[in-house]
Design a protein around this motif. Structure first.
Motif, PDB file in Angstrom:
ATOM      1  N   UNK A   1      27.980  23.291   8.620  1.00 28.39           N
ATOM      2  CA  UNK A   1      28.013  21.904   8.192  1.00 28.39           C
ATOM      3  C   UNK A   1      26.599  21.324   8.288  1.00 28.39           C
ATOM      4  N   UNK A   2      26.184  20.668   7.239  1.00 29.51           N
ATOM      5  CA  UNK A   2      24.846  20.088   7.211  1.00 29.51           C
ATOM      6  C   UNK A   2      24.886  18.693   7.815  1.00 29.51           C
ATOM      7  N   UNK A   3      23.928  18.418   8.679  1.00 28.12           N
ATOM      8  CA  UNK A   3      23.781  17.077   9.249  1.00 28.12           C
ATOM      9  C   UNK A   3      22.330  16.645   9.117  1.00 28.12           C
ATOM     10  N   UNK A   4      22.151  15.354   8.904  1.00 27.18           N
ATOM     11  CA  UNK A   4      20.825  14.790   8.764  1.00 27.18           C
ATOM     12  C   UNK A   4      20.665  13.656   9.759  1.00 27.18           C
ATOM     13  N   UNK A   5      19.488  13.557  10.333  1.00 28.04           N
ATOM     14  CA  UNK A   5      19.243  12.466  11.276  1.00 28.04           C
ATOM     15  C   UNK A   5      17.878  11.868  11.017  1.00 28.04           C
ATOM     16  N   UNK A   6      17.874  10.573  10.660  1.00 26.51           N
ATOM     17  CA  UNK A   6      16.619   9.869  10.411  1.00 26.51           C
ATOM     18  C   UNK A   6      16.096   9.241  11.692  1.00 26.51           C
ATOM     19  N   UNK A   7      14.785   9.077  11.734  1.00 27.73           N
ATOM     20  CA  UNK A   7      14.149   8.331  12.811  1.00 27.73           C
ATOM     21  C   UNK A   7      12.830   7.783  12.291  1.00 27.73           C
ATOM     22  N   UNK A   8      12.250   6.864  13.052  1.00 23.00           N
ATOM     23  CA  UNK A   8      10.928   6.371  12.709  1.00 23.00           C
ATOM     24  C   UNK A   8      10.894   5.012  12.058  1.00 23.00           C
ATOM     25  N   UNK A   9      12.040   4.419  11.794  1.00 24.23           N
ATOM     26  CA  UNK A   9      12.034   3.085  11.222  1.00 24.23           C
ATOM     27  C   UNK A   9      11.582   2.064  12.249  1.00 24.23           C
ATOM     28  N   UNK A  10      11.428   0.829  11.803  1.00 23.86           N
ATOM     29  CA  UNK A  10      11.020  -0.227  12.703  1.00 23.86           C
ATOM     30  C   UNK A  10      10.379  -1.359  11.955  1.00 23.86           C
ATOM     31  N   UNK A  11       9.586  -2.122  12.680  1.00 28.99           N
ATOM     32  CA  UNK A  11       8.931  -3.299  12.132  1.00 28.99           C
ATOM     33  C   UNK A  11       7.457  -3.006  11.902  1.00 28.99           C
ATOM     34  N   UNK A  12       6.960  -3.400  10.741  1.00 32.36           N
ATOM     35  CA  UNK A  12       5.546  -3.242  10.422  1.00 32.36           C
ATOM     36  C   UNK A  12       5.061  -4.496   9.714  1.00 32.36           C
ATOM     37  N   UNK A  13       3.794  -4.721   9.782  1.00 37.13           N
ATOM     38  CA  UNK A  13       3.192  -5.825   9.043  1.00 37.13           C
ATOM     39  C   UNK A  13       2.811  -5.362   7.644  1.00 37.13           C
ATOM     40  N   UNK A  14       2.750  -6.294   6.729  1.00 36.34           N
ATOM     41  CA  UNK A  14       2.305  -5.963   5.383  1.00 36.34           C
ATOM     42  C   UNK A  14       0.925  -5.321   5.456  1.00 36.34           C
ATOM     43  N   UNK A  15       0.767  -4.231   4.708  1.00 34.25           N
ATOM     44  CA  UNK A  15      -0.477  -3.485   4.746  1.00 34.25           C
ATOM     45  C   UNK A  15      -0.488  -2.366   5.773  1.00 34.25           C
ATOM     46  N   UNK A  16       0.511  -2.357   6.637  1.00 32.27           N
ATOM     47  CA  UNK A  16       0.587  -1.351   7.678  1.00 32.27           C
ATOM     48  C   UNK A  16       1.273  -0.083   7.217  1.00 32.27           C
ATOM     49  N   UNK A  17       1.565   0.786   8.184  1.00 35.82           N
ATOM     50  CA  UNK A  17       2.128   2.105   7.883  1.00 35.82           C
ATOM     51  C   UNK A  17       3.276   2.423   8.825  1.00 35.82           C
ATOM     52  N   UNK A  18       4.166   3.236   8.338  1.00 33.73           N
ATOM     53  CA  UNK A  18       5.231   3.826   9.150  1.00 33.73           C
ATOM     54  C   UNK A  18       5.459   5.244   8.655  1.00 33.73           C
ATOM     55  N   UNK A  19       5.973   6.082   9.541  1.00 27.47           N
ATOM     56  CA  UNK A  19       6.371   7.422   9.126  1.00 27.47           C
ATOM     57  C   UNK A  19       7.823   7.644   9.529  1.00 27.47           C
ATOM     58  N   UNK A  20       8.628   7.937   8.533  1.00 24.87           N
ATOM     59  CA  UNK A  20      10.027   8.262   8.773  1.00 24.87           C
ATOM     60  C   UNK A  20      10.191   9.769   8.872  1.00 24.87           C
ATOM     61  N   UNK A  21      11.138  10.186   9.690  1.00 26.14           N
ATOM     62  CA  UNK A  21      11.458  11.605   9.827  1.00 26.14           C
ATOM     63  C   UNK A  21      12.928  11.830   9.507  1.00 26.14           C
ATOM     64  N   UNK A  22      13.208  12.976   8.914  1.00 20.28           N
ATOM     65  CA  UNK A  22      14.583  13.377   8.636  1.00 20.28           C
ATOM     66  C   UNK A  22      14.747  14.804   9.146  1.00 20.28           C
ATOM     67  N   UNK A  23      15.466  14.951  10.232  1.00 22.58           N
ATOM     68  CA  UNK A  23      15.749  16.270  10.771  1.00 22.58           C
ATOM     69  C   UNK A  23      17.035  16.785  10.159  1.00 22.58           C
ATOM     70  N   UNK A  24      16.996  18.012   9.676  1.00 20.54           N
ATOM     71  CA  UNK A  24      18.177  18.600   9.047  1.00 20.54           C
ATOM     72  C   UNK A  24      18.725  19.714   9.921  1.00 20.54           C
ATOM     73  N   UNK A  25      20.037  19.832   9.942  1.00 18.07           N
ATOM     74  CA  UNK A  25      20.713  20.817  10.771  1.00 18.07           C
ATOM     75  C   UNK A  25      21.796  21.507   9.957  1.00 18.07           C
TER      76      UNK A  25
END
Length: 121
Positions: A1-25
């Motif tokens: 069975x495939x499962x996906x789990x996201x992480x890395x979201x949050x609050x950022x200011x305009x012009x800033x950066x974020x990195x999201x991750x998706x771990x697959x199993x």
């Protein structure tokens, strides 16, 4: 069975950066895509990557977002730079078992729970 789990979201200011991750199993060589749903808007394709590293981006993501993957850890990343308030949404990763680069939601068989990204102006 495939499962996906996201992480890395949050609050950022305009012009800033974020990195999201998706771990697959549960399966390797998955094609993985990112979609997002903003309040009161339809779900939108963002980017996708196949297991060979081929990529496809939505016009709204080109030049600002970068999708990549580490096949050794079965993780896909979405690096988001120069964020805008209109990038505020719940971001979902999704997967399928083909090497094709799909932008259509219907092509994806497996979905994560989503991670909230909020960009303040």
């Amino acid at each position: 069975q495939v499962q996906l789990k996201e992480s890395g979201g949050g609050l950022a200011q305009a012009g800033g950066s974020l990195r999201l991750s998706c771990a697959t199993f549960g399966r390797t060589r998955l094609g993985v895509g990112w979609f997002r749903r903003a309040p009161e808007k339809d779900e939108e394709f963002v980017a996708t990557i196949n297991w060979m590293g081929g990529t496809l981006y939505a016009d709204s993501a080109k030049g600002r977002f970068s999708i990549s993957r580490n096949n050794g850890t079965n993780t896909v990343y979405l690096r988001m730079d120069r964020l805008r308030p209109e990038d505020t949404a719940v971001y979902y990763c999704a997967a399928h078992e083909s090497g094709v680069l799909f932008s259509s939601r219907g092509a994806y068989d497996y979905w994560g729970q989503g991670t909230q990204v909020t960009v303040s102006s």
